[in-house]
Write a protein that holds these residues in place. Sequence first.
Motif, mmCIF file in Angstrom:
data_model
loop_
_atom_site.group_PDB
_atom_site.id
_atom_site.type_symbol
_atom_site.label_atom_id
_atom_site.label_comp_id
_atom_site.label_asym_id
_atom_site.label_seq_id
_atom_site.Cartn_x
_atom_site.Cartn_y
_atom_site.Cartn_z
ATOM 1 N N ILE A 233 0.836 -1.205 0.000
ATOM 2 C CA ILE A 233 0.000 0.000 0.000
ATOM 3 C C ILE A 233 0.868 1.252 0.000
ATOM 4 N N ARG A 234 1.938 1.254 0.787
ATOM 5 C CA ARG A 234 2.842 2.401 0.818
ATOM 6 C C ARG A 234 3.519 2.589 -0.541
ATOM 7 N N ALA A 235 3.922 1.483 -1.166
ATOM 8 C CA ALA A 235 4.567 1.572 -2.477
ATOM 9 C C ALA A 235 3.585 2.055 -3.545
ATOM 10 N N LEU A 236 2.323 1.637 -3.449
ATOM 11 C CA LEU A 236 1.314 2.100 -4.409
ATOM 12 C C LEU A 236 1.084 3.598 -4.280
ATOM 13 N N ASN A 237 1.025 4.094 -3.053
ATOM 14 C CA ASN A 237 0.831 5.528 -2.846
ATOM 15 C C ASN A 237 1.998 6.339 -3.411
ATOM 16 N N GLN A 238 3.189 5.750 -3.390
ATOM 17 C CA GLN A 238 4.368 6.439 -3.884
ATOM 18 C C GLN A 238 4.666 6.136 -5.353
ATOM 19 N N ARG A 239 3.865 5.253 -5.966
ATOM 20 C CA ARG A 239 4.081 4.825 -7.349
ATOM 21 C C ARG A 239 5.497 4.276 -7.539
ATOM 22 N N ASP A 240 5.955 3.516 -6.550
ATOM 23 C CA ASP A 240 7.307 2.942 -6.600
ATOM 24 C C ASP A 240 7.244 1.650 -7.415
ATOM 25 N N TYR A 241 7.514 1.737 -8.727
ATOM 26 C CA TYR A 241 7.334 0.614 -9.639
ATOM 27 C C TYR A 241 8.064 -0.661 -9.198
ATOM 28 N N PRO A 242 9.367 -0.625 -8.955
ATOM 29 C CA PRO A 242 10.056 -1.886 -8.604
ATOM 30 C C PRO A 242 9.496 -2.540 -7.343
ATOM 31 N N LEU A 243 9.164 -1.732 -6.341
ATOM 32 C CA LEU A 243 8.670 -2.287 -5.082
ATOM 33 C C LEU A 243 7.273 -2.876 -5.252
ATOM 34 N N VAL A 244 6.393 -2.190 -5.988
ATOM 35 C CA VAL A 244 5.047 -2.719 -6.238
ATOM 36 C C VAL A 244 5.136 -4.014 -7.042
ATOM 37 N N GLN A 245 5.979 -4.030 -8.068
ATOM 38 C CA GLN A 245 6.146 -5.232 -8.884
ATOM 39 C C GLN A 245 6.646 -6.397 -8.043
ATOM 40 N N GLY A 246 7.607 -6.136 -7.150
ATOM 41 C CA GLY A 246 8.129 -7.203 -6.294
ATOM 42 C C GLY A 246 7.067 -7.750 -5.354
ATOM 43 N N CYS A 247 6.277 -6.866 -4.735
ATOM 44 C CA CYS A 247 5.226 -7.310 -3.816
ATOM 45 C C CYS A 247 4.144 -8.103 -4.537
ATOM 46 N N LEU A 248 3.688 -7.588 -5.679
ATOM 47 C CA LEU A 248 2.646 -8.283 -6.437
ATOM 48 C C LEU A 248 3.141 -9.631 -6.939
ATOM 49 N N LEU A 249 4.403 -9.676 -7.340
ATOM 50 C CA LEU A 249 4.954 -10.943 -7.827
ATOM 51 C C LEU A 249 5.018 -11.972 -6.703
ATOM 52 N N MET A 250 5.354 -11.529 -5.491
ATOM 53 C CA MET A 250 5.390 -12.438 -4.362
ATOM 54 C C MET A 250 3.992 -12.983 -4.055
ATOM 55 N N LEU A 251 2.976 -12.119 -4.104
ATOM 56 C CA LEU A 251 1.608 -12.569 -3.854
ATOM 57 C C LEU A 251 1.141 -13.533 -4.941
ATOM 58 N N ALA A 252 1.500 -13.242 -6.198
ATOM 59 C CA ALA A 252 1.113 -14.130 -7.303
ATOM 60 C C ALA A 252 1.809 -15.482 -7.178
ATOM 61 N N MET A 253 3.084 -15.476 -6.795
ATOM 62 C CA MET A 253 3.810 -16.726 -6.628
ATOM 63 C C MET A 253 3.236 -17.549 -5.479
ATOM 64 N N ALA A 254 2.716 -16.865 -4.461
ATOM 65 C CA ALA A 254 2.076 -17.595 -3.362
ATOM 66 C C ALA A 254 0.866 -18.368 -3.857
ATOM 67 N N VAL A 255 0.084 -17.751 -4.755
ATOM 68 C CA VAL A 255 -1.079 -18.441 -5.332
ATOM 69 C C VAL A 255 -0.629 -19.635 -6.174
ATOM 70 N N ILE A 256 0.407 -19.431 -7.002
ATOM 71 C CA ILE A 256 0.894 -20.501 -7.875
ATOM 72 C C ILE A 256 1.446 -21.659 -7.050
ATOM 73 N N LEU A 257 2.281 -21.344 -6.053
ATOM 74 C CA LEU A 257 2.868 -22.398 -5.229
ATOM 75 C C LEU A 257 1.812 -23.083 -4.368
ATOM 76 N N GLY A 258 0.814 -22.321 -3.923
ATOM 77 C CA GLY A 258 -0.273 -22.927 -3.165
ATOM 78 C C GLY A 258 -1.061 -23.920 -4.005
ATOM 79 N N THR A 259 -1.329 -23.558 -5.254
ATOM 80 C CA THR A 259 -2.018 -24.472 -6.164
ATOM 81 C C THR A 259 -1.192 -25.716 -6.423
ATOM 82 N N LEU A 260 0.125 -25.524 -6.623
ATOM 83 C CA LEU A 260 1.021 -26.669 -6.834
ATOM 84 C C LEU A 260 1.014 -27.589 -5.620
#
Length: 309
Positions: free
Chosen positions: A263-290
């Motif tokens: 949320i803090r990174a989104l408010n600051q439009r910090d691209y690398p940090l938002v991408q890293g956080c979203l990627l971690m959440l997406a990988m959690a879904v993928i690994l959970g499904t696996l």
Amino acid sequence: MIAFVLRRLVLMVPVFLVVSLVVFLIIHLVPGDPIDNLMRVGSTPAQRAQIEAKYGLDRSLAEQYLVWMGRLLTGDLGTAIIQRRPVAELIGQNLPYSLALGGLALAFSTLVGVAAGALAASFHRSWLDDGVTGLILLGSTVPGFWLGLLLILVFAVSLGWVPVSGARGWSSLILPVIAAGAGGIALVARVTRVAMIEASRQDFVLLLHAKGVPPWTIQLRHVLRHAMLPVVTVLGLRIGWILGGAVAIEYVFARPGLGSLLIRALNQRDYPLVQGCLLMLAMAVILGTLLGDIVQAAMDPRQREGRPS
């Protein structure tokens, strides 16, 4: 079993590439620019162009994506533009808080959900079944952030039993775990109830009754075990969902974690940090499904052999 796991791992590669592309495009299509937070009053266009070149934002989206993916494959998530620290370091500091909250919420929703669903199925078409079903319906409609605010008002502000916010000891986890796991209780209980009712209609259950096996033994040892396959599938998806759903819970309870960081990174439009956080959440879904697929295959050989259930 090893061949089954290898097939699932190979299938994860294209999924990961698609997810990384979606994550990259989402943040770059959001209005706003992180450079605006770095510019001082009176800065010239040349100074802005210099900062954009420093972070590679002067390149096309295709070039930025290829550079990001190249670094990602080497384990480099980039450097946060605003905080000027490695993204991996920031995620590493906040991830344990999210894992603690998500893991406890998952365990809480699983235990209570399976117990409630088994209880409702065992007393099918009774007042107890109707009561549990009503609670399931209520739990599935209550937003987690609203429940969190209500819990804070009652147990933290009015009664003073637990801390209002923060991450000071295990007592500060009680309310966030309940708020994050309440929705999962309804989902797990509903799936468990339906699966047990369907399993209780199978021929082997009639045979067990004919042999004189006690009803509770049949329900808990045989019917519940057969009903766990769809429950495991739901739990695999819940692993990723609960980390994503904890974003709002962490914000409500002012807890450190991926949610607060995102949320803090989104408010600051910090691209690398938002991408890293979203990627971690997406990988959690993928690994959970696996993980759910692997557990299912271990429980039912027909799953890994590709035969119909």
